[in-house]
Design a protein around this motif. Structure first.
Motif, mmCIF file in Angstrom:
data_model
loop_
_atom_site.group_PDB
_atom_site.id
_atom_site.type_symbol
_atom_site.label_atom_id
_atom_site.label_comp_id
_atom_site.label_asym_id
_atom_site.label_seq_id
_atom_site.Cartn_x
_atom_site.Cartn_y
_atom_site.Cartn_z
ATOM 1 N N LEU A 40 -20.441 -32.757 36.962
ATOM 2 C CA LEU A 40 -19.104 -33.172 37.389
ATOM 3 C C LEU A 40 -18.797 -32.637 38.783
ATOM 4 N N GLN A 41 -19.193 -31.402 39.049
ATOM 5 C CA GLN A 41 -18.996 -30.826 40.383
ATOM 6 C C GLN A 41 -19.760 -31.626 41.437
ATOM 7 N N THR A 42 -20.946 -32.067 41.095
ATOM 8 C CA THR A 42 -21.795 -32.801 42.041
ATOM 9 C C THR A 42 -21.277 -34.221 42.276
ATOM 10 N N LEU A 43 -20.854 -34.883 41.199
ATOM 11 C CA LEU A 43 -20.496 -36.295 41.283
ATOM 12 C C LEU A 43 -19.086 -36.537 41.813
ATOM 13 N N TRP A 44 -18.152 -35.646 41.508
ATOM 14 C CA TRP A 44 -16.763 -35.881 41.885
ATOM 15 C C TRP A 44 -16.591 -36.188 43.377
ATOM 16 N N PRO A 45 -17.090 -35.337 44.291
ATOM 17 C CA PRO A 45 -16.872 -35.638 45.711
ATOM 18 C C PRO A 45 -17.502 -36.959 46.137
ATOM 19 N N SER A 46 -18.685 -37.260 45.608
ATOM 20 C CA SER A 46 -19.359 -38.505 45.985
ATOM 21 C C SER A 46 -18.586 -39.734 45.532
ATOM 22 N N LEU A 47 -17.942 -39.633 44.379
ATOM 23 C CA LEU A 47 -17.266 -40.793 43.813
ATOM 24 C C LEU A 47 -15.815 -40.933 44.265
ATOM 25 N N PHE A 48 -15.147 -39.802 44.500
ATOM 26 C CA PHE A 48 -13.700 -39.856 44.685
ATOM 27 C C PHE A 48 -13.190 -39.276 46.000
#
Length: 321
Positions: A20-28
Motif C-alpha cells: 500500500l505504501q508503494t502503490l498509493w503515490p503511484s496511483l493517487f
C-alpha cells in the motif's frame, strides 16, 4: 564517520503494508505543473541525455530517476517543488532514452552507467552550473552510490541522498519474481519492452531478440541490457553494477533512506555499518515500502515524508559547509 540511524518515519495508519505504501503515490499522487527549461547534453560517445531546469535561486540539486522513470514519475515534480520551497534550484536528469525521445545509440541506460553521470557533471562544470547536491531514486540511487564510491574524494558533489536503493541488483530482480512483487515486475517489464520496441523501430532494427518471449526482468537484462552495454550476461551486469561493493569508498556526506519492508528487495541485502564509507549515514525505517514513505492522519491529506526529509538533510549539510 559512518552511522546507522533509526528513522522517525511512521506510516499512515490507513497504509500499513509495504505494498500500500508503494502503490498509493503511484496511483493517487497528483503531478504538479512546473515551469521547466529543457536542455540536451551531448555525451562523449555520440549519444545524448535530456535535462530539465527549475527555479532561479539557491544551491543547485541534481535529481536522477529510477527504472523507466521520468518527469512523469510520482516523486519527480513533487520533490522538485519541495526542494524549490526549501530554497533550492533543481535539475532533473533523464537517463538515456527516458525523456520520451529514443537515444541515438543501440546501447541503453542501466544501473551502473556512471560514465553518463560523469559526462553530465562535466557539461555542467563547463557551464559553471555544477550542482551542490544530488538525489538518486531507486535505480538512480544505485547509479549515484556507485559513482560516489568510484570517485571517492574527487566526487563533484557536497552532499547526496539515495532513496530505496537496490544494493544487490541480482537479488532485487529475483525478489521481484515472488509473491505480490510480481505485480511490480510485470509492470516494469512491460515498460522496458515497450521502450525497447520503440527504439528498435526508430533505428530500423529487426526484433532478433524475439522480445515477446521475455517473461522476467532477469531475462530482459540477460538478453538485452547486458549485451547492449558490453556485459557478458545479466550476472556480469549485476555483479559489476551493484552499488553495495562501492559504499565503503564514499566520502561525500550521503544519506541513504531505506525501508526494511521494501518489496523490491531482500532485507538481508541492507548494508551493515562496516559496509559504509566515512561519508555515509544509512537511515532505516521498519515500514515505508519502495519510494513510498506516506504519512498523515487522513487519506485525503497524505503527507509525503521524503519531501521533508530530503530537503532537511541537504540544508543541514550545505549550511554546515
Amino acid at each position: 564517520m559512518a552511522q546507522l540511524i533509526k528513522s522517525d518515519f511512521e506510516p499512515a495508519w490507513w497504509l500499513p503494508s509495504p505494498h500500500l505504501q508503494t502503490l498509493w503515490p503511484s496511483l493517487f499522487r497528483r503531478h504538479l505543473p512546473l515551469e521547466l527549461r529543457r536542455e540536451r547534453v551531448e555525451l562523449r560517445d555520440g549519444d545524448f541525455i535530456d535535462i530539465a531546469w527549475h527555479g532561479s535561486k539557491g544551491p543547485l540539486v541534481l535529481l536522477i530517476h529510477g527504472l523507466e522513470g521520468s518527469l512523469e514519475s510520482h516523486y519527480a515534480t513533487t520533490l522538485i517543488s519541495a526542494l524549490n520551497s526549501a530554497g533550492f534550484r533543481c535539475l532533473f536528469m533523464h537517463l538515456r532514452g527516458c525523456s520520451g525521445v529514443p537515444n541515438r545509440l543501440q546501447r541503453s541506460y542501466h544501473s551502473g552507467a556512471t560514465e553518463d553521470l560523469v559526462d553530465t557533471v562535466e557539461f555542467l562544470r563547463l557551464k559553471e552550473e555544477l550542482p551542490k547536491a544530488v538525489v538518486g531514486i531507486s535505480l538512480g540511487g544505485n547509479l549515484l552510490l556507485k559513482y560516489l564510491g568510484e570517485s571517492g574524494c574527487d566526487s563533484a558533489f557536497n552532499a547526496a541522498v539515495a532513496v530505496s536503493v537496490p544494493f544487490n541488483l541480482k537479488s532485487a530482480v529475483k525478489r521481484l519474481e515472488h509473491g505480490f512483487s510480481r505485480v511490480y515486475s510485470r509492470h516494469l517489464l512491460r515498460k522496458l519492452l515497450k521502450s525497447h520496441a520503440q527504439k528498435c523501430r526508430s533505428m530500423s532494427i529487426p526484433d532478433t531478440d524475439n522480445i515477446s518471449s521475455i517473461s522476467t526482468i532477469y531475462e530482459f537484462d540477460d538478453r538485452i541490457t547486458a549485451i547492449q552495454n558490453g556485459f557478458v550476461d545479466a550476472d556480469d551486469y549485476y555483479q559489476r553494477s551493484s552499488c553495495a561493493q562501492f559504499l565503503k569508498h564514499i566520502t561525500t556526506p550521503t544519506l541513504i533512506l531505506h525501508a526494511r519492508d521494501d518489496p523490491f528487495m531482500q532485507p538481508q541485502d541492507v548494508p551493515d555499518l562496516q559496509d559504509l564509507g566515512p561519508g555515509v549515514s544509512l537511515e532505516l525505517s521498519d515500514c515505508g515500502g519502495h519510494v513510498g514513505f506516506v504519512q498523515g492522519k487522513l487519506p485525503w491529506r497524505p503527507v509525503y515524508w521524503l519531501d521533508r526529509r530530503v530537503p532537511a538533510f541537504l540544508k543541514h549539510v550545505l549550511t554546515r559547509d
